[in-house]
Design a protein around this motif. Structure first.
Motif, PDB file in Angstrom:
ATOM      1  N   SER A 110       0.811  -1.213   0.000  1.00 42.63           N
ATOM      2  CA  SER A 110       0.000   0.000   0.000  1.00 42.63           C
ATOM      3  C   SER A 110       0.848   1.269   0.000  1.00 42.63           C
ATOM      4  N   ALA A 111       2.107   1.143   0.384  1.00 39.44           N
ATOM      5  CA  ALA A 111       3.011   2.293   0.401  1.00 39.44           C
ATOM      6  C   ALA A 111       4.445   1.779   0.493  1.00 39.44           C
ATOM      7  N   VAL A 112       5.365   2.661   0.180  1.00 45.39           N
ATOM      8  CA  VAL A 112       6.789   2.359   0.316  1.00 45.39           C
ATOM      9  C   VAL A 112       7.350   3.321   1.355  1.00 45.39           C
ATOM     10  N   ILE A 113       8.128   2.786   2.273  1.00 44.82           N
ATOM     11  CA  ILE A 113       8.810   3.603   3.265  1.00 44.82           C
ATOM     12  C   ILE A 113      10.234   3.780   2.774  1.00 44.82           C
ATOM     13  N   GLU A 114      10.609   5.013   2.524  1.00 48.76           N
ATOM     14  CA  GLU A 114      11.957   5.330   2.053  1.00 48.76           C
ATOM     15  C   GLU A 114      12.710   5.986   3.209  1.00 48.76           C
ATOM     16  N   ILE A 115      13.859   5.425   3.554  1.00 44.93           N
ATOM     17  CA  ILE A 115      14.617   5.915   4.704  1.00 44.93           C
ATOM     18  C   ILE A 115      15.965   6.441   4.236  1.00 44.93           C
ATOM     19  N   LYS A 116      16.201   7.714   4.502  1.00 41.50           N
ATOM     20  CA  LYS A 116      17.503   8.317   4.228  1.00 41.50           C
ATOM     21  C   LYS A 116      18.397   8.024   5.426  1.00 41.50           C
ATOM     22  N   VAL A 117      19.465   7.277   5.185  1.00 40.54           N
ATOM     23  CA  VAL A 117      20.358   6.826   6.246  1.00 40.54           C
ATOM     24  C   VAL A 117      21.162   7.998   6.796  1.00 40.54           C
ATOM     25  N   GLN A 118      21.175   8.100   8.126  1.00 40.17           N
ATOM     26  CA  GLN A 118      21.956   9.134   8.789  1.00 40.17           C
ATOM     27  C   GLN A 118      23.061   8.556   9.666  1.00 40.17           C
ATOM     28  N   LYS A 119      22.845   7.351  10.184  1.00 39.55           N
ATOM     29  CA  LYS A 119      23.813   6.759  11.101  1.00 39.55           C
ATOM     30  C   LYS A 119      23.717   5.235  11.023  1.00 39.55           C
ATOM     31  N   VAL A 120      24.865   4.577  11.052  1.00 38.22           N
ATOM     32  CA  VAL A 120      24.924   3.115  11.032  1.00 38.22           C
ATOM     33  C   VAL A 120      25.791   2.653  12.193  1.00 38.22           C
ATOM     34  N   GLU A 121      25.308   1.652  12.917  1.00 41.67           N
ATOM     35  CA  GLU A 121      26.071   1.079  14.030  1.00 41.67           C
ATOM     36  C   GLU A 121      26.024  -0.435  13.933  1.00 41.67           C
ATOM     37  N   SER A 122      27.148  -1.068  14.254  1.00 43.85           N
ATOM     38  CA  SER A 122      27.135  -2.532  14.297  1.00 43.85           C
ATOM     39  C   SER A 122      26.506  -2.975  15.610  1.00 43.85           C
ATOM     40  N   ILE A 123      25.888  -4.155  15.581  1.00 42.65           N
ATOM     41  CA  ILE A 123      25.324  -4.755  16.789  1.00 42.65           C
ATOM     42  C   ILE A 123      25.768  -6.212  16.831  1.00 42.65           C
ATOM     43  N   GLN A 124      25.922  -6.716  18.035  1.00 45.23           N
ATOM     44  CA  GLN A 124      26.292  -8.124  18.193  1.00 45.23           C
ATOM     45  C   GLN A 124      25.834  -8.624  19.553  1.00 45.23           C
ATOM     46  N   ALA A 125      25.714  -9.925  19.644  1.00 52.91           N
ATOM     47  CA  ALA A 125      25.273 -10.554  20.882  1.00 52.91           C
ATOM     48  C   ALA A 125      26.254 -10.228  22.013  1.00 52.91           C
ATOM     49  N   PRO A 126      25.758 -10.041  23.236  1.00 57.42           N
ATOM     50  CA  PRO A 126      26.635  -9.744  24.372  1.00 57.42           C
ATOM     51  C   PRO A 126      27.699 -10.806  24.627  1.00 57.42           C
ATOM     52  N   SER A 127      27.437 -12.029  24.212  1.00 51.55           N
ATOM     53  CA  SER A 127      28.419 -13.094  24.454  1.00 51.55           C
ATOM     54  C   SER A 127      29.746 -12.833  23.742  1.00 51.55           C
ATOM     55  N   TYR A 128      29.741 -12.025  22.678  1.00 53.24           N
ATOM     56  CA  TYR A 128      31.001 -11.665  22.028  1.00 53.24           C
ATOM     57  C   TYR A 128      31.901 -10.892  22.989  1.00 53.24           C
ATOM     58  N   PHE A 129      31.283 -10.080  23.852  1.00 55.38           N
ATOM     59  CA  PHE A 129      32.066  -9.321  24.839  1.00 55.38           C
ATOM     60  C   PHE A 129      32.387 -10.170  26.063  1.00 55.38           C
ATOM     61  N   LEU A 130      31.415 -10.978  26.476  1.00 53.02           N
ATOM     62  CA  LEU A 130      31.583 -11.775  27.693  1.00 53.02           C
ATOM     63  C   LEU A 130      32.518 -12.962  27.512  1.00 53.02           C
ATOM     64  N   PHE A 131      32.517 -13.533  26.322  1.00 53.15           N
ATOM     65  CA  PHE A 131      33.335 -14.722  26.038  1.00 53.15           C
ATOM     66  C   PHE A 131      34.095 -14.511  24.733  1.00 53.15           C
ATOM     67  N   PRO A 132      35.099 -13.639  24.725  1.00 52.28           N
ATOM     68  CA  PRO A 132      35.793 -13.286  23.471  1.00 52.28           C
ATOM     69  C   PRO A 132      36.529 -14.453  22.817  1.00 52.28           C
ATOM     70  N   GLU A 133      36.731 -15.528  23.549  1.00 53.53           N
ATOM     71  CA  GLU A 133      37.425 -16.686  22.972  1.00 53.53           C
ATOM     72  C   GLU A 133      36.530 -17.511  22.045  1.00 53.53           C
ATOM     73  N   ILE A 134      35.228 -17.298  22.109  1.00 50.53           N
ATOM     74  CA  ILE A 134      34.302 -18.031  21.248  1.00 50.53           C
ATOM     75  C   ILE A 134      34.387 -17.451  19.839  1.00 50.53           C
ATOM     76  N   THR A 135      34.571 -18.333  18.881  1.00 54.11           N
ATOM     77  CA  THR A 135      34.708 -17.892  17.490  1.00 54.11           C
ATOM     78  C   THR A 135      33.340 -17.747  16.821  1.00 54.11           C
ATOM     79  N   GLU A 136      33.343 -17.076  15.697  1.00 52.91           N
ATOM     80  CA  GLU A 136      32.117 -16.912  14.919  1.00 52.91           C
ATOM     81  C   GLU A 136      31.582 -18.275  14.468  1.00 52.91           C
ATOM     82  N   ASN A 137      32.475 -19.184  14.083  1.00 52.55           N
ATOM     83  CA  ASN A 137      32.038 -20.528  13.676  1.00 52.55           C
ATOM     84  C   ASN A 137      31.399 -21.283  14.841  1.00 52.55           C
ATOM     85  N   GLN A 138      31.910 -21.097  16.043  1.00 48.98           N
ATOM     86  CA  GLN A 138      31.293 -21.727  17.204  1.00 48.98           C
ATOM     87  C   GLN A 138      29.897 -21.144  17.453  1.00 48.98           C
ATOM     88  N   LYS A 139      29.759 -19.844  17.228  1.00 43.89           N
ATOM     89  CA  LYS A 139      28.451 -19.203  17.368  1.00 43.89           C
ATOM     90  C   LYS A 139      27.457 -19.806  16.368  1.00 43.89           C
TER      91      LYS A 139
END
Length: 153
Positions: A110-139
Motif C-alpha cells: 500500500s506504500a513504500v517507506i523510504e529511509i535516508k540513512v543518517q547513522k549506522v552502528e554494528s550490533i552483536q550478541a553480548p556473548s562476544y564481549f563476555l566470552f571473546p574466545e568463542i569464534t564466529e564458527n562456534q556461534k
C-alpha cells in the motif's frame, strides 16, 4: 554509509525490524519482509500491513532498522529519516519496482517507506564481549543446534 559489509547483511536477512515512535516517543517495532537498499544512503521497505508503523512515521520521521544474522549473532542498526510514498503518488511505481523485482507482486503493497540513512552502528550478541574466545564458527554451530537447522554449504 551503506558499505559492502552492511549490504551483505541486508541481502542475507530474511526479516528486518523497523522501530518507530509516535509524537509522544512511545515505541513500536515491526518485522518487515520486503526491503532493499538504493545506493549507499537509502533503504526501501514495503508497507504491507503495518498501520502502527505508518501512523508513527507520520508523527515522527525518526526510525531505526535492524538487520541481524541469527546464526552469527551480528548485524547492523541503521538510523534515519523516513518518508512514506503512497500508492497514488507519481513516483510510487518507481520506488516499488526494486521490491517487486526481488520479492514478487503477490503482496498488497500500500506504500513504500523510504529511509535516508543518517547513522549506522554494528550490533552483536553480548556473548562476544563476555566470552571473546568463542569464534564466529562456534556461534554458528551453537545457533544451528538451538534452531535445529542444517548448516548451509
Amino acid at each position: 554509509m551503506l558499505d559492502e559489509t552492511i549490504i551483505k547483511y541486508i541481502n542475507q536477512s530474511v526479516l528486518c525490524w523497523l522501530a518507530t515512535s509516535d509524537k509522544d516517543n512511545f515505541p513500536n517495532v515491526s518485522p518487515k519482509e520486503m526491503f532493499t537498499f538504493k545506493g549507499n544512503d537509502t533503504l526501501i521497505i514495503a508497507n504491507i500491513a503495518s498501520p502502527n508503523s505508518m501512523n508513527n512515521i507520520l508523527e515522527n520521521t525518526n526510525v531505526c532498522v535492524s538487520f541481524v544474522d541469527v546464526f552469527v549473532q551480528k548485524g547492523f542498526k541503521i538510523k534515519g529519516q523516513a518518508k512514506i510514498i503512497y500508492k497514488n503518488e507519481a513516483d510510487f511505481d518507481l520506488k516499488v519496482k526494486p521490491l517487486i523485482a526481488l520479492y514478487s507482486d503477490k503482496f498488497p503493497i500500500s506504500a513504500v517507506i523510504e529511509i535516508k540513512v543518517q547513522k549506522v552502528e554494528s550490533i552483536q550478541a553480548p556473548s562476544y564481549f563476555l566470552f571473546p574466545e568463542i569464534t564466529e564458527n562456534q556461534k554458528i554451530d551453537s545457533a544451528l543446534q538451538t534452531y535445529k537447522a542444517v548448516k548451509r554449504i
